[in-house]
Design a protein around this motif. Structure first.
Motif, PDB file in Angstrom:
ATOM      1  N   GLN A  90       0.837  -1.192   0.000  1.00  0.00           N
ATOM      2  CA  GLN A  90       0.000   0.000   0.000  1.00  0.00           C
ATOM      3  C   GLN A  90       0.872   1.243   0.000  1.00  0.00           C
ATOM      4  N   CYS A  91       0.356   2.289  -0.630  1.00  0.00           N
ATOM      5  CA  CYS A  91       1.036   3.575  -0.566  1.00  0.00           C
ATOM      6  C   CYS A  91       1.126   3.979   0.901  1.00  0.00           C
ATOM      7  N   GLU A  92       2.297   4.415   1.316  1.00  0.00           N
ATOM      8  CA  GLU A  92       2.464   4.723   2.732  1.00  0.00           C
ATOM      9  C   GLU A  92       1.773   6.020   3.134  1.00  0.00           C
ATOM     10  N   VAL A  93       1.343   6.790   2.143  1.00  0.00           N
ATOM     11  CA  VAL A  93       0.624   8.009   2.479  1.00  0.00           C
ATOM     12  C   VAL A  93      -0.893   7.766   2.439  1.00  0.00           C
ATOM     13  N   CYS A  94      -1.431   7.265   1.315  1.00  0.00           N
ATOM     14  CA  CYS A  94      -2.889   7.174   1.165  1.00  0.00           C
ATOM     15  C   CYS A  94      -3.420   5.752   1.349  1.00  0.00           C
ATOM     16  N   GLU A  95      -2.531   4.765   1.513  1.00  0.00           N
ATOM     17  CA  GLU A  95      -2.911   3.365   1.757  1.00  0.00           C
ATOM     18  C   GLU A  95      -3.639   2.696   0.601  1.00  0.00           C
ATOM     19  N   PHE A 109       5.147   4.134  -2.608  1.00  0.00           N
ATOM     20  CA  PHE A 109       4.152   5.191  -2.771  1.00  0.00           C
ATOM     21  C   PHE A 109       3.435   5.035  -4.107  1.00  0.00           C
ATOM     22  N   CYS A 110       2.218   5.591  -4.146  1.00  0.00           N
ATOM     23  CA  CYS A 110       1.451   5.609  -5.391  1.00  0.00           C
ATOM     24  C   CYS A 110       2.017   6.693  -6.320  1.00  0.00           C
ATOM     25  N   ASP A 111       1.529   6.711  -7.572  1.00  0.00           N
ATOM     26  CA  ASP A 111       1.983   7.707  -8.548  1.00  0.00           C
ATOM     27  C   ASP A 111       1.863   9.119  -7.993  1.00  0.00           C
ATOM     28  N   LEU A 112       0.682   9.390  -7.433  1.00  0.00           N
ATOM     29  CA  LEU A 112       0.400  10.745  -6.974  1.00  0.00           C
ATOM     30  C   LEU A 112       1.374  11.161  -5.871  1.00  0.00           C
ATOM     31  N   HIS A 113       1.545  10.282  -4.888  1.00  0.00           N
ATOM     32  CA  HIS A 113       2.363  10.694  -3.747  1.00  0.00           C
ATOM     33  C   HIS A 113       3.862  10.638  -4.027  1.00  0.00           C
ATOM     34  N   ALA A 114       4.243   9.836  -5.022  1.00  0.00           N
ATOM     35  CA  ALA A 114       5.658   9.836  -5.405  1.00  0.00           C
ATOM     36  C   ALA A 114       6.041  11.183  -6.013  1.00  0.00           C
TER      37      ALA A 114
HETATM   38 ZN   LIG Z   1      -0.715   7.524  -2.254  1.00  0.00          ZN
END
Ligand SMILES: [Zn+2]
Ligand SMILES: [Zn+2]
Ligand SMILES: [Zn+2]
Ligand SMILES: [Zn+2]
Ligand SMILES: [Zn+2]
Length: 341
Positions: A90-95, A109-114
């Motif tokens: 899971q993305c460590e920011v938005c899960e 991280f996901c695309d957005l949070h990277a």
């Molecule tokens: Zn994310």
């Protein structure tokens, strides 16, 4: 970025229509001789649906038999999207479960949070954090520990000086002044003496001026000269304590070179910075500062990175006495303008 192979397959020849063959084979699952109608799959035969299903693979997550379409990801098989997502990182920011993931310093991280702003101290994207006056960001966790306060900074500054003394047995009598500054001011200061290198972010800067004044003495019989030395170490605010200490030792090493090895005054930049990084790495090893150590060792910068690696290769690790000999013997004019690779 890592993109797991994702293949959606359909099992073919599932529940193949019964066929009658002359010589009845044995069931591939229970090995009993088959009589009457049976099931084929591939070139195997099964006596019953139960026997056939028993041979099917199971979902890696829920254990259900994979009877119809299924999903494979990184050599594991799943019965459904839900089962696949349950094991995805899971993305460590938005899960959000990640089919495509970006790994930053061992965190995913996901695309957005990277792509979103990163904390100046841990260098990771964050969920909660704030912007600093110099337009850097700091995450909520790091905000608790980073150095804003001049008194906390002074403690680490003195500690850096003691650490340098323990490593090199040298400390100058006149302690440099400490100034905490933002990225904007630090960039102004450092751009005065070096080309801006892409991606290189300095955390500190050592500045030294020497003014010599000559005056006639009051009897008019001769002159006296007085040299005034001013030394300042500028440190970026909002550094983590470990980075502050590592940077502090680096900057105090500049001071030590200036005070104890005046013949090295015009060292090429790569050599001066390489020496300071080499000494800073001795501290990192001693204090287990793994992140700071790695960032110095792997820096792609042609001055800081190549400079450090020149000394590491020449002297091996933790070799202050070797470095001391090099500093005593070296004629800066004989050094190449760029770090040898
Ligand atoms: Zn994310
Ligand atoms: Zn069977
Ligand atoms: Zn499942
Ligand atoms: Zn942080
Ligand atoms: Zn430096």
């Amino acid at each position: 970025m890592k993109r797991p192979a994702l293949v959606v397959l359909a099992l073919l020849a599932l529940f193949a229509s019964a066929a009658v063959v002359q010589a009845a084979p044995n069931c591939s699952a229970c090995a009993k001789a088959i009589k009457g109608r049976y099931i084929t799959s591939g070139n195997k035969a099964y006596c019953s649906q139960t026997c056939f299903v028993a041979t099917l693979d199971e979902c890696n997550h829920c254990g259900n038999k994979l009877k119809g379409r299924y999903i494979t990801s990184e050599k594991k098989k799943f019965c459904s999207d839900a089962c696949l997502e349950s094991i995805l990182p899971q993305c460590e920011v938005c899960e959000k479960p990640l089919m495509r993931r970006h790994t930053i310093k061992g965190h995913v991280f996901c695309d957005l949070h990277a792509e979103s702003p990163r904390c100046t101290a841990c260098q990771l994207p964050f969920l909660r954090g704030g912007e600093l006056p110099d337009l850097r960001y700091v995450c909520e966790t790091c905000n608790e520990i980073v150095i804003y306060d001049i008194e906390k900074a002074m403690k680490l500054f003195r500690l850096a000086r003691r650490e340098l003394y323990q490593i090199t047995a040298r400390k100058s009598r006149q302690v440099p002044k400490l100034k905490l500054v933002g990225r904007d001011r630090l960039n102004q200061l450092t751009n005065l003496r070096m080309d801006q290198q892409d991606g290189l972010q300095l955390n500190g800067f050592y500045h030294r001026t020497e003014t010599t004044r000559t005056s006639r003495n009051s009897f008019g019989t001769g002159t006296t000269t007085a040299t005034k030395v001013e030394k300042t170490i500028y440190m970026l605010y909002a550094l983590s304590p470990d980075t502050f200490l590592t940077t502090g030792v680096h900057e105090f090493t500049h001071d030590m070179i200036a005070e104890f090895f005046p013949h090295l005054d015009d060292l090429p930049l790569w050599a001066a910075e390489g020496i300071c990084q080499y000494v800073a790495v001795i501290l990192c090893r001693k204090r287990d500062f793994a992140e700071q150590l790695e960032s110095i060792q792997t820096s792609p910068d042609t001055i800081y990175g190549d400079g450090y690696r020149y000394f590491e290769k020449k002297l091996g690790p933790n070799n202050w006495s070797g470095l001391l000999q090099w500093m005593k013997r070296t004629d800066p004019k004989k050094l190449p303008a760029a770090a040898p690779r």
